[in-house]
Write a protein that holds these residues in place. Structure first.
Motif, PDB file in Angstrom:
ATOM      1  N   ALA A   1      -6.160   7.980 -10.465  1.00  0.00           N
ATOM      2  CA  ALA A   1      -6.196   8.382 -12.001  1.00  0.00           C
ATOM      3  C   ALA A   1      -7.939   9.036 -11.581  1.00  0.00           C
ATOM      4  O   ALA A   1      -8.102  10.022 -11.797  1.00  0.00           O
ATOM      5  CB  ALA A   1      -6.410   7.134 -12.547  1.00  0.00           C
TER       6      ALA A   1
ATOM      7  N   VAL B   1      -4.998   3.478  -9.847  1.00  0.00           N
ATOM      8  CA  VAL B   1      -5.973   3.717  -9.793  1.00  0.00           C
ATOM      9  C   VAL B   1      -7.239   4.478  -9.460  1.00  0.00           C
ATOM     10  O   VAL B   1      -7.825   5.446 -10.053  1.00  0.00           O
ATOM     11  CB  VAL B   1      -7.512   1.751 -10.857  1.00  0.00           C
ATOM     12  CG1 VAL B   1      -7.966   2.763 -11.224  1.00  0.00           C
ATOM     13  CG2 VAL B   1      -6.466   0.945 -11.408  1.00  0.00           C
TER      14      VAL B   1
ATOM     15  N   ASN C   1      -7.792  11.365 -14.310  1.00  0.00           N
ATOM     16  CA  ASN C   1      -6.733  11.647 -15.013  1.00  0.00           C
ATOM     17  C   ASN C   1      -6.542  10.062 -15.565  1.00  0.00           C
ATOM     18  O   ASN C   1      -6.547   9.161 -15.027  1.00  0.00           O
ATOM     19  CB  ASN C   1      -5.695  12.183 -14.418  1.00  0.00           C
ATOM     20  CG  ASN C   1      -4.382  11.982 -15.604  1.00  0.00           C
ATOM     21  OD1 ASN C   1      -4.777  11.954 -16.744  1.00  0.00           O
ATOM     22  ND2 ASN C   1      -3.508  13.281 -15.115  1.00  0.00           N
ATOM     23  N   ASN C   2      -6.863   9.700 -17.011  1.00  0.00           N
ATOM     24  CA  ASN C   2      -6.460   8.619 -17.642  1.00  0.00           C
ATOM     25  C   ASN C   2      -5.701   7.456 -17.385  1.00  0.00           C
ATOM     26  O   ASN C   2      -5.532   6.654 -17.587  1.00  0.00           O
ATOM     27  CB  ASN C   2      -7.044   8.245 -18.803  1.00  0.00           C
ATOM     28  CG  ASN C   2      -8.717   7.771 -18.545  1.00  0.00           C
ATOM     29  OD1 ASN C   2      -9.328   7.514 -17.694  1.00  0.00           O
ATOM     30  ND2 ASN C   2      -9.259   8.697 -19.567  1.00  0.00           N
ATOM     31  N   GLU C   3      -4.704   8.695 -17.607  1.00  0.00           N
ATOM     32  CA  GLU C   3      -3.074   8.249 -17.183  1.00  0.00           C
ATOM     33  C   GLU C   3      -2.773   6.965 -16.350  1.00  0.00           C
ATOM     34  O   GLU C   3      -1.738   5.991 -16.938  1.00  0.00           O
ATOM     35  CB  GLU C   3      -1.785   8.995 -17.417  1.00  0.00           C
ATOM     36  CG  GLU C   3      -2.220  10.261 -18.600  1.00  0.00           C
ATOM     37  CD  GLU C   3      -1.159  11.148 -19.111  1.00  0.00           C
ATOM     38  OE1 GLU C   3      -0.333  11.700 -17.821  1.00  0.00           O
ATOM     39  OE2 GLU C   3      -1.215  11.435 -19.604  1.00  0.00           O
TER      40      GLU C   3
ATOM     41  N   ASN D   1      -1.348  -1.245  -8.248  1.00  0.00           N
ATOM     42  CA  ASN D   1      -2.085  -0.860  -9.641  1.00  0.00           C
ATOM     43  C   ASN D   1      -3.274   0.074  -8.887  1.00  0.00           C
ATOM     44  O   ASN D   1      -3.800   0.690  -9.520  1.00  0.00           O
ATOM     45  CB  ASN D   1      -2.222  -1.969  -9.476  1.00  0.00           C
ATOM     46  CG  ASN D   1      -1.815  -2.424 -11.309  1.00  0.00           C
ATOM     47  OD1 ASN D   1      -0.470  -2.014 -11.851  1.00  0.00           O
ATOM     48  ND2 ASN D   1      -1.972  -3.511 -11.412  1.00  0.00           N
TER      49      ASN D   1
ATOM     50  N   ALA E   1      -0.596   1.425 -14.561  1.00  0.00           N
ATOM     51  CA  ALA E   1      -1.250   0.361 -13.985  1.00  0.00           C
ATOM     52  C   ALA E   1      -1.559  -0.974 -15.330  1.00  0.00           C
ATOM     53  O   ALA E   1      -1.389  -2.149 -14.803  1.00  0.00           O
ATOM     54  CB  ALA E   1      -3.152   0.596 -13.215  1.00  0.00           C
ATOM     55  N   LEU E   2      -1.344  -0.242 -16.541  1.00  0.00           N
ATOM     56  CA  LEU E   2      -1.400  -1.707 -17.378  1.00  0.00           C
ATOM     57  C   LEU E   2      -0.575  -2.102 -17.828  1.00  0.00           C
ATOM     58  O   LEU E   2       0.396  -3.402 -18.238  1.00  0.00           O
ATOM     59  CB  LEU E   2      -2.155  -1.303 -18.745  1.00  0.00           C
ATOM     60  CG  LEU E   2      -3.759  -1.317 -18.915  1.00  0.00           C
ATOM     61  CD1 LEU E   2      -3.855  -0.790 -20.139  1.00  0.00           C
ATOM     62  CD2 LEU E   2      -4.323  -2.719 -18.735  1.00  0.00           C
ATOM     63  N   VAL E   3       1.136  -1.112 -17.613  1.00  0.00           N
ATOM     64  CA  VAL E   3       2.525  -1.266 -18.061  1.00  0.00           C
ATOM     65  C   VAL E   3       2.223  -2.106 -16.521  1.00  0.00           C
ATOM     66  O   VAL E   3       3.581  -3.141 -16.924  1.00  0.00           O
ATOM     67  CB  VAL E   3       2.646   0.056 -18.115  1.00  0.00           C
ATOM     68  CG1 VAL E   3       4.411  -0.523 -18.012  1.00  0.00           C
ATOM     69  CG2 VAL E   3       2.642   0.791 -18.893  1.00  0.00           C
TER      70      VAL E   3
ATOM     71  N   HIS F   1      -4.394   4.594 -15.731  1.00  0.00           N
ATOM     72  CA  HIS F   1      -5.290   2.891 -16.015  1.00  0.00           C
ATOM     73  C   HIS F   1      -3.422   2.575 -16.970  1.00  0.00           C
ATOM     74  O   HIS F   1      -3.148   1.855 -17.122  1.00  0.00           O
ATOM     75  CB  HIS F   1      -6.201   3.135 -16.753  1.00  0.00           C
ATOM     76  CG  HIS F   1      -7.522   3.781 -15.589  1.00  0.00           C
ATOM     77  ND1 HIS F   1      -9.225   3.518 -15.918  1.00  0.00           N
ATOM     78  CD2 HIS F   1      -7.546   4.552 -14.556  1.00  0.00           C
ATOM     79  CE1 HIS F   1      -9.601   4.449 -15.427  1.00  0.00           C
ATOM     80  NE2 HIS F   1      -8.702   4.663 -14.481  1.00  0.00           N
ATOM     81  N   VAL F   2      -3.078   4.254 -17.556  1.00  0.00           N
ATOM     82  CA  VAL F   2      -2.213   3.183 -18.210  1.00  0.00           C
ATOM     83  C   VAL F   2      -0.891   2.624 -18.417  1.00  0.00           C
ATOM     84  O   VAL F   2      -0.459   1.888 -18.150  1.00  0.00           O
ATOM     85  CB  VAL F   2      -2.075   4.635 -19.691  1.00  0.00           C
ATOM     86  CG1 VAL F   2      -0.493   3.529 -20.098  1.00  0.00           C
ATOM     87  CG2 VAL F   2      -3.101   4.790 -20.529  1.00  0.00           C
TER      88      VAL F   2
END
Lengths: 101, 202, 637
Positions: free
Chosen positions: A51, A48, A56-58, A44, A63-65, A60-61
């Motif tokens: 990112a 981040v 790029n914010n993807e 993770n 990482a959440l997954v 973070h996505v």
């Protein structure tokens, strides 16, 4: 954040290795699960960091997954440990050799 | 400033990770992991991953670790048994861990200097709005699948944790007689022959 | 039919008999199998007679025929066919081998009756007859060597026929090993011959012999002599023959009296051009013959086993034959070979009748007065013994005296040695032969003989097949001699002249002198035997006391067995044991064990990977990851 991406990679790598060592070396299934969490978190962290450096914010996505998956996995793992404990088996990974051969 | 925080948080991170791996007592290992997660959250904030950092604290440190602590508490004395160190392949394990670490760092530092500085981002980078928008537009499938996964996980947790789901009378009979999951006749004959239960379960 | 076609039949018949026995032998009755074996040899004999007639119809100069079956061995400069040589010498041998062979087959039908594995015996006998015929008919030396080896093999198989007896097995091995020494000699001679003449044809090499340097011819002849000595049991390779008596009596008669042991004489006779061109080796042949005939005769004087007496007698008589071919009287040696085949086979088979009647007892000290119970056999044995002692008109007289006369005609130290020792040998021969006859057949029967013989009373002396065959042999012993009646007919000599000529002609006076001396010595020998043994007096014991040291030396067969044991056998055994300990154990077995151990070790190592331990599986995963990462790093750099 003056250190380049290299420092973040190093930190992540170190965390990952520590977690890996924990998985391979400890015999208590609980601690193995904890080490597994460390490894996931290392991943993770790297996500981040990349990112941020790529803007790029993807990352973070993802990482959440990963976090969600980790949670689900911990649920199952702890459930297994509890079931083992209720059955009376030894909680020592070296004794759970049913898959030998 | 941020460099200082990076180093501090990084050090805490590593230290607590080491503590997790090296602690004998699983309860203390869990607590060390919580510290680790918190320092990771700090690092996320440094990286402008606000939402992820908050999620880390709330979900990971807050929920997952609490679950861990519940189970450790339930297990009580049974959780703590690690009488000897070493065992099969511990030397090799240490070597492999160090090897992987070295490989990753070496390959990272061999790169041609790209990403030496973070990209410039707006203030709202990593904010909930941005993440939420992504989750509900570009990554909707992932979002839904994770929900399903979490549902499955919840069911699994209930099933595994609940143990016997049959009426009380039935539950008293040993699992073998209930014919759970394997050949009843063979298991009975083997048990009568005095086989170890673990052998029967194979 | 032409002579060569008949010769092929002679060769093929026993082989066909052998194969017939092998294929159907186990499923037909004993009678069927044995009669089939005898019939095949009878066919062979009939064809041999045909060969003789066909040859006689041709002019004397045109009697050497070669027939090649097919090209057998071809490589580089070597092109040898499976060829046979039909000429008077081989015709004579064919008749002897197939004729005596047939009689002995028939005899064995009776003698081996009741044996557990009779059909095996007849199969071996057929194999032997085939091998001997092959040897005799060989048109090139390669075929001769094959026949030579096969004869040795058959001898081994037949001596060790009763394989449950350890003594028989030992004797068979001993015979085979000593024959192998001879085989090596012949093989080396063939290498030399090939190296210098590039041909192994019998006739071809003879014409080339004159062009070879003298030393080469000497070596070739000497090596051939080694082979001949081994096969014919002459000094110093003679120790196997007495032990070979462990085989059944028909075997002793066929192989160790009439045919196989005469193969050495045949070889020297056949290769007379080579031997004539190497005079030192010829002299050596004669000297060996002299030494053997004397030594064997003396040892025969103290033997107590009836078959061993006859065995040493064979050795002695072959010594006479070697003397003959050594001094150049080739046809005289061959003539003695023919007559000897008859009367020696007669003696052996008659002894077989005695042994059969006494339930396999062979010690003559337990026999006595058997003439009362076996009168016909006694008469026939007398005929054989008289022939052996060289008393006219029996066959041995004519042939032995030819040899002695030839010795006189030679007129040098070798010839005189042959003459002198030959005469002495005649005396000793008569002495030991009639010693045996008198002890076995005359005097008061021993209790042993009485009990056994009375059991047989009324049954005749033996099975009919045994009786008629020895009768035929006795007839031969009486009549064959007349082939060479001095002054009347020289049938054998003239017949053999083109292929085995005599280098010397004895004059009539020399012949007469030799005959007179030989006969008188023979008769004196018979008389001495009668005095000592015929009347069961104390005389033998007194004589034995006087000559005790000599007797013990003779009884130990002049110590040859002990000498060979110490010189060859023990070192070989020590070498073999040491080799087994130092090489075979650690290296050979060790390497095999290593292969197995490696397999086990590998499986143990790999098995550790299936331990069922989750941590080990995780370790393996991590290892794979590390390896993959390293590979990518190496590839990227």
């Amino acid at each position: 954040m003056s250190p380049g991406i290299g420092s973040w990679i190093t930190l992540s790598a170190a965390l990952f290795s520590i977690g890996l060592a924990g998985v391979m070396l400890r015999r208590n299934p609980l601690v193995i699960l904890l080490s597994l969490e460390i490894m996931l978190n290392a991943g993770n962290l790297l996500l981040v960091a990349m990112a941020r450096y790529l803007g790029n914010n993807e990352g973070h996505v993802l990482a959440l997954v990963v976090m969600a998956v980790a949670a689900a996995e911990v649920v199952v793992g702890l459930g297994l440990i509890v079931a083992l404990a209720r059955r009376g088996s030894s909680l020592d990974v070296d004794d759970l050799k049913g898959l030998a051969g | 400033m941020q460099t200082v925080i990076f180093y501090l948080a990084g050090a805490t991170c590593l230290g607590s990770a080491l503590a997790v791996v090296m602690q004998r007592n699983p309860f203390q290992a869990a607590l060390s992991l919580i510290l680790n997660l918190f320092s990771l959250a700090v690092l996320f904030f440094v990286l402008q991953g606000d939402f992820v950092g908050v999620a880390q604290v709330l979900v990971y440190a807050g929920a997952v670790m609490v679950m861990f602590l519940f189970v450790i508490a339930y297990l009580g004395d049974r959780a703590h048994l690690e009488l000897r160190r070493g065992g099969v392949g511990s030397g090799a394990a240490a070597v492999v861990g160090i090897a992987i670490f070295l490989e990753i760092t070496i390959s990272a530092h061999r790169s041609n200097g790209a990403l030496s500085a973070p990209a410039s981002v707006t203030e709202s980078f990593g904010s909930p709005e941005r993440i939420g928008a992504l989750l509900l537009t570009d990554h909707l499938l992932a979002f839904e699948v994770i929900s399903l996964l979490l549902l499955v996980g919840a069911i699994a947790g209930v099933v595994l944790g609940a143990g016997n789901l049959l009426p009380r009378q039935e539950a008293r009979r040993p699992a073998v007689e209930r014919g759970a999951l394997f050949d009843l006749a063979r298991a009975r004959s083997e048990l009568e022959a005095g086989e170890d239960m673990r052998e029967v379960l194979k | 039919m032409s002579a060569t076609t008949l010769a092929w039949i002679v060769l093929a018949a026993p082989m066909a008999g052998l194969f017939y026995n092998l294929i159907v032998g186990s499923s037909v009755s004993r009678k069927h199998a044995t009669w089939a074996a005898c019939a095949s040899v009878l066919v062979s004999f009939a064809a041999a007679v045909g060969v003789l007639i066909a040859l006689l119809q041709r002019s004397p100069d045109d009697r050497q025929l070669v027939s090649t079956g097919w090209t057998w061995l071809s490589g580089g400069q070597l092109h040898e066919g499976f060829s046979i040589l039909v000429d008077p010498l081989s015709a004579v041998m064919l008749l002897v081998v197939s004729g005596v062979g047939f009689l002995i087959h028939a005899y064995s039908v009776g003698y081996m009756h009741g044996d557990r594995e009779e059909k095996r015996f007849f199969a071996y006998l057929n194999l032997f007859v085939f091998s001997m015929l092959l040897l005799v008919l060989a048109g090139n030396f390669l075929i001769l060597l094959i026949g030579w080896g096969l004869v040795g093999l058959s001898s081994y198989l037949l001596i060790g026929y009763w394989w449950e007896r350890p003594a028989a097995v030992q004797a068979a091995k001993k015979a085979f090993v000593m024959n192998a020494i001879g085989d090596v000699g012949i093989a080396l001679a063939l290498f030399l011959l090939w190296g210098h003449t590039h041909s192994l044809d019998v006739l071809g090499t003879f014409s080339a012999v004159d062009s070879l340097p003298g030393s080469t011819t000497t070596w070739i002849a000497g090596l051939l002599l080694v082979g001949a000595i081994a096969k014919s049991a002459q000094l110093p390779l003679h120790t196997w023959l007495p032990d070979a008596m462990e085989g059944p009596t028909p075997v002793s008669a066929l192989i160790h009296a009439a045919t196989m042991v005469t193969a050495g004489v045949y070889l020297v006779a056949r290769c007379w051009p080579i031997f004539r061109a190497a005079p030192e080796v010829s002299d050596l042949t004669a000297l060996i013959g002299v030494a053997t005939l004397t030594m064997a005769g003396l040892i025969a004087l103290v033997q107590t086993d009836i078959k061993r007496v006859i065995a040493y007698s064979t050795m002695s008589q072959i010594g006479y034959m070697f003397c003959a071919v050594g001094i150049g009287a080739t046809s005289a040696g061959m003539f003695h070979l023919v007559t000897h085949a008859f009367f020696k086979a007669l003696l052996f088979l008659g002894a077989g009748v005695v042994i059969h009647a006494l339930a396999d007892e062979q010690d003559i000290r337990k026999m006595g007065g058997l003439g009362r119970y076996l009168p016909y056999t006694r008469t026939l044995m007398w005929i054989g013994a008289l022939a052996l002692a060289g008393v006219p008109p029996f066959a041995g007289f004519f042939s032995k005296d030819q040899i002695l006369a030839a010795g006189l005609a030679r007129a040098d130290w070798v010839g005189y040695l042959v003459f002198g020792f030959g005469l002495a040998g005649a005396f000793v021969t008569a002495l030991y032969t009639f010693r045996m006859i008198f002890i076995v057949f005359h005097g008061e029967p021993t209790s042993f003989a009485r009990t056994h013989a009375e059991k047989h009373a009324g049954h005749g002396e033996g099975p009919f097949s045994m009786i008629w065959t020895i009768s035929v042999l006795a007839l031969g012993a009486v009549t064959i001699g007349f082939l060479e009646l001095p002054g009347v007919s020289h049938a054998m000599r003239t017949f053999l002249e083109p292929v085995a000529p005599n280098a010397l002609e004895a004059s009539t006076s020399q012949e007469t002198l030799a005959s007179l001396l030989a006969v008188s010595l023979g008769v004196i020998g018979i008389g001495a035997a009668w005095l000592l043994y015929g009347r069961r007096s104390d005389a033998p014991r007194k004589v034995a006391e006087q000559t005790a040291p000599l007797e013990s030396v003779l009884q130990r067969k002049l110590g040859f067995d002990e000498l060979y044991d110490w010189a060859f056998h023990r070192p070989a055994v020590a070498l073999a044991r040491g080799g087994a300990r130092a090489w075979e154990g650690p290296v050979v077995t060790g390497s095999m064990d290593l292969v197995g151990a490696t397999g086990g070790w590998l499986s143990r190592v790999l098995g550790a990977g299936q331990s069922g331990l989750v941590r080990v599986y995780a370790l393996v995963l991590a290892l794979g990851l590390a390896a993959l990462a390293a590979w990518f790093m190496a590839g990227a750099s």
